[in-house]
Design an enzyme around this catalytic site. Structure first.
Site, PDB file in Angstrom:
ATOM      1  N   CYS A  63       0.808  -1.224   0.000  1.00  0.00           N
ATOM      2  CA  CYS A  63       0.000   0.000   0.000  1.00  0.00           C
ATOM      3  C   CYS A  63       0.836   1.266   0.000  1.00  0.00           C
ATOM      4  O   CYS A  63       0.311   2.359  -0.198  1.00  0.00           O
ATOM      5  CB  CYS A  63      -0.940   0.014   1.194  1.00  0.00           C
ATOM      6  N   CYS A 133      -2.311  -1.693   8.776  1.00  0.00           N
ATOM      7  CA  CYS A 133      -1.858  -0.461   9.432  1.00  0.00           C
ATOM      8  C   CYS A 133      -1.504  -0.723  10.900  1.00  0.00           C
ATOM      9  O   CYS A 133      -0.485  -0.244  11.395  1.00  0.00           O
ATOM     10  CB  CYS A 133      -2.932   0.618   9.338  1.00  0.00           C
TER      11      CYS A 133
END
Length: 170
Positions: A63, A133
């Site tokens: 990402c 994350c």
């Protein structure tokens, strides 16, 4: 027409139409994510050459998120006295970094190694697509502790020295 659009943006703010896909994404983030994104805690950096600072730099190639988390450790007690971060990434990555810095402050280094990405994800109510994350935040904490310990071992002539234990009350 342009005046009408400008007025709408200034008065109502930029919000997607209620039934649009963008509106669904706008509402997808939990209020804690939005709070930590809008008001991130502990943004900044320490001098990485400071022997009491550990730096963890991690990234997710999939990402493009990059997270730098730093801890400042009290040499006497082995307690993390301060933490900061700089993150290039989405709102969930920034929020995860912010939460991680809050959670490590005031704790012993051994204690912060037990912080799991699942705890961060649960606290922020991250959707499954954003779990990476919280994994970055956990990895950054571990990398910062490892960096600090490596610096400490190097300054002690290559010997790994455990932080002093508290004296037992007798």
């Amino acid at each position: 027409m342009l005046r009408h659009v400008a007025h709408r943006i200034l008065v109502q703010g930029i919000r997607p139409p209620a039934n649009s896909p963008a509106a669904v994404a706008f509402r997808m983030y939990h209020e804690r994510v939005v709070d930590h994104y809008n008001n991130p805690r502990n943004v900044g950096s320490f001098d990485k050459s400071d022997p009491n600072v550990g730096t963890g730099l991690v990234g997710a190639p999939a990402c493009g998120d990059v997270m730098k988390l730093q801890i400042r450790v009290d040499e006497e007690s082995g307690k993390i006295v301060d933490a900061c971060f700089k993150t290039f990434g989405c709102g969930s990555a920034i929020a995860s970094s912010s939460v991680a810095t809050e959670w490590v402050k005031g704790r012993q280094m051994e204690e912060v190694l037990s912080i799991k990405n699942t705890e961060i994800a649960k606290h922020l109510s991250l959707p499954p697509v954003k779990l990476h994350c919280s994994m970055l935040a956990e990895d950054a904490i571990k990398a910062a502790v490892k960096d600090y310990e490596a610096k400490r071992a190097k300054s002690n002539g290559g010997q790994v020295v455990a932080p002093p234990e508290k004296a037992a009350d007798i």
